[in-house]
Design a protein around this motif. Structure first.
Motif, mmCIF file in Angstrom:
data_model
loop_
_atom_site.group_PDB
_atom_site.id
_atom_site.type_symbol
_atom_site.label_atom_id
_atom_site.label_comp_id
_atom_site.label_asym_id
_atom_site.label_seq_id
_atom_site.Cartn_x
_atom_site.Cartn_y
_atom_site.Cartn_z
ATOM 1 N N ASP A 117 0.832 -1.204 0.000
ATOM 2 C CA ASP A 117 0.000 0.000 0.000
ATOM 3 C C ASP A 117 0.869 1.258 0.000
ATOM 4 O OD1 ASP A 117 -2.331 -1.388 -0.103
ATOM 5 O OD2 ASP A 117 -3.019 -0.898 1.918
ATOM 6 N N VAL A 137 -6.904 6.299 -4.947
ATOM 7 C CA VAL A 137 -5.766 6.906 -4.265
ATOM 8 C C VAL A 137 -5.210 8.060 -5.102
ATOM 9 C CG1 VAL A 137 -3.461 6.489 -3.306
ATOM 10 C CG2 VAL A 137 -5.211 4.704 -3.176
ATOM 11 N N LEU A 143 -6.514 2.275 2.995
ATOM 12 C CA LEU A 143 -5.776 3.268 2.227
ATOM 13 C C LEU A 143 -6.674 4.370 1.673
ATOM 14 C CD1 LEU A 143 -3.094 4.171 1.028
ATOM 15 C CD2 LEU A 143 -3.473 2.594 -0.883
ATOM 16 N N TRP A 184 -2.088 -1.690 -11.603
ATOM 17 C CA TRP A 184 -2.290 -0.625 -10.628
ATOM 18 C C TRP A 184 -3.715 -0.074 -10.638
ATOM 19 C CZ3 TRP A 184 1.940 1.277 -7.689
ATOM 20 C CH2 TRP A 184 3.187 0.737 -8.041
ATOM 21 N N TRP A 203 -6.478 -0.873 -9.362
ATOM 22 C CA TRP A 203 -7.203 -0.838 -8.088
ATOM 23 C C TRP A 203 -6.933 0.433 -7.281
ATOM 24 C CZ3 TRP A 203 -4.295 -0.508 -3.619
ATOM 25 C CH2 TRP A 203 -2.920 -0.785 -3.748
ATOM 26 N N ALA A 204 -5.804 1.098 -7.594
ATOM 27 C CA ALA A 204 -5.398 2.262 -6.796
ATOM 28 C C ALA A 204 -5.909 3.584 -7.369
ATOM 29 C CB ALA A 204 -3.875 2.303 -6.674
ATOM 30 N N ALA A 242 1.893 1.780 -3.555
ATOM 31 C CA ALA A 242 0.806 2.356 -4.354
ATOM 32 C C ALA A 242 0.657 3.846 -4.063
ATOM 33 C CB ALA A 242 -0.504 1.619 -4.054
ATOM 34 N N TYR A 243 0.731 4.199 -2.777
ATOM 35 C CA TYR A 243 0.670 5.618 -2.407
ATOM 36 C C TYR A 243 1.835 6.382 -3.032
ATOM 37 C CZ TYR A 243 1.318 9.820 0.379
ATOM 38 O OH TYR A 243 1.521 11.114 0.755
#
Length: 488
Positions: free
Chosen positions: A243, A327, A381, A321, A323-324, A246-247
């Motif tokens: 996570d 974010v 997240l 990626w 799914w992010a 990803a951030y």
């Protein structure tokens, strides 16, 4: 003596800074997605956490002394050399300590197994700190054209090197190499641009004389650093390194517009406000115009990215990626909320209000860290990013209040005027997002969705901004015309 500050000087240097940041923006726009497709979220996360430690130590090691050189009235050689040797000694001590305790620090930061990366990055600290004095001299002389050239060259070489190494299978070490290539080239370039050469001269008294300004500035820089980096550490500790990766990847991309506009402006505005420190009305007009222009440019970019985050994530980063995407969208939204605050830090630094800068930075760091931690624990997240947006909304209000009160200006009237471009940009982005959600399938794939939404948002923003901010646009055009006449 530093050069006299005029509209021509400011606009020329802003132009050079924006040019350099725009060039690196274009390169990062291409290389960040490539690296994201070649590397895993875990690899991004490990390097991001290790880089955070190095950046913090570099900032502490500098102790604000180089920044203090910028506001000095004269260029005293003994003082300059004293700052250089102080920075170098501190850098070596910090690098050695980081090398020894790398494994423990890596585990503490939520990246177990990243000790070797930290040990290698320890050698980056002296490279970065040794260039601080040379950059301060360029800033004093408002010679940002030279800084622009070396910034573009160093960032380009680092980014290209990282992609090449990632392609041949170096994994996370490609990101590490990028940092070393860029830092080394920039160090060499700064020394060439300034002609500065360290000499064996040192005065402890002169270092202490810079301490009053640098101490307050250092405190604010530490807490500003905590504000920007604490979400990564909180996410790594609570949610895990994937996570955090990803951030980190989403933050790298969503920060590109900020890096183009803010890094360019802040580098120029700090010495500019410093030279205007005694002229209260002139510096206030400069603050107001530069802040409005920042909001005018940054807010639609960031809110626009929030509106198109879902197709943008697919197109830019790929299916792995996808799914992010929330974010990416929420990070862009959180940065857009702070668009009116863009010039506050260089303003308070430039007019010598390091005390105000310090306590605002402390409050902001506490709010952001607590909000992200609460969101991560309570919902993961995405929830953490929602709370980051809330924290930035509170920051916008209190930061503006602190700046306006420090200058004795009426709060509500000034606040609403500065926020107006941001409000218009959010209305545009909201309309774009609704349009995309209602007709996304009919438009086609993610590339077509991006194209249609981008055109729709740009046209809508232009239609809204021209009548509502006509006075600001007219003042901006007149400033550009005066600058051109001054050049002629």
């Amino acid at each position: 003596m530093p050069p006299a500050i005029s509209l021509k000087t400011v606009t020329n240097n802003v132009g050079w800074s924006v040019l350099s940041k725009t060039s690196t923006f274009g390169l990062k726009f291409v290389t960040v997605p490539i690296l994201a497709r070649l590397l895993s979220p875990e690899e991004f996360g490990i390097v991001a956490v290790a880089q955070t430690v190095v950046l913090f130590l570099t900032m502490v090691g500098g102790a604000g002394l180089a920044a203090a050189l910028i506001v000095e009235r004269t260029e005293d050689e003994e003082t300059i050399h004293s700052v250089f040797w102080t920075n170098l000694v501190i850098a070596i001590v910090m690098a050695a300590a980081l090398y020894v305790f790398a494994e423990e620090l890596s585990a503490l930061m939520g990246a177990p197994g990243g000790g070797m990366v930290l040990q290698v990055l320890a050698f980056l600290i002296p490279i970065q700190l040794c260039g601080d004095v040379a950059y301060a001299l360029l800033a004093r002389r408002m010679a940002f054209d030279r800084d622009a050239f070396w910034s573009v060259l160093s960032e380009s070489a680092g980014a290209i090197g990282a992609v090449v190494l990632a392609l041949v299978g170096f994994g996370l070490w490609a990101l590490v190499a990028q940092l070393f290539i860029s830092a080394t080239l920039r160090l060499l370039g700064l020394f060439m641009a300034t002609g500065y050469r360290p000499r064996l001269a040192f005065s402890f008294a002169r270092v202490l004389s810079l301490g009053r300004f640098s101490a307050g500035l250092m405190g604010s820089e530490v807490f500003n650093f905590i504000t920007f980096q604490s979400p990564l550490i909180v996410i790594s500790r609570i949610l895990g390194i994937a996570d955090a990766g990803a951030y980190s990847a989403a933050n790298r991309f969503s920060s590109i517009p900020n890096q183009v506009v803010l890094a360019a402006l802040m580098g120029v505005l700090f010495p500019t406000f410093s030279h205007m420190a005694e002229d209260r009305e002139r510096r206030w007009r400069a603050l107001f115009l530069s802040t409005q222009v920042c909001s005018l440019i940054l807010a639609p970019m960031m809110f626009g990215l929030w509106a198109v985050a879902e197709p943008a994530m697919l197109v830019i980063f790929g299916e792995r990626w996808a799914w992010a995407w929330p974010v990416l969208g929420l990070l862009a939204l959180s940065k857009g909320i702070l668009a009116p605050c863009s010039t506050f830090i260089p303003y308070l630094k430039g007019i010598g209000r390091s005390g105000v800068l310090w306590w605002v930075a402390v409050a902001r760091a506490g709010i952001v860290t607590a909000a992200v931690a609460y969101g991560a624990v309570s919902g993961g997240l995405v929830t953490a990013m929602v709370w980051l947006c809330i924290a930035n909304g509170l920051t916008l209000f209190f930061y503006s209040y602190a700046v306006f009160r420090a200058d004795g200006r009426p709060f509500w009237r000034s606040f609403l005027i500065l926020c107006r471009p941001m409000i218009i940009a959010f209305a545009m982005a909201l309309a774009t997002k609704v349009m995309l959600e209602m007709s996304g399938d009919a438009i086609g794939g993610p590339i077509m969705q991006l194209a249609v939404a981008g055109l729709f948002g740009a046209v809508l923003y232009a239609v809204m901004i021209v009548p509502l901010e006509w006075t600001l646009l007219k003042d901006l055009v007149q400033s550009i015309r005066r600058s051109r006449l001054a050049k002629a």
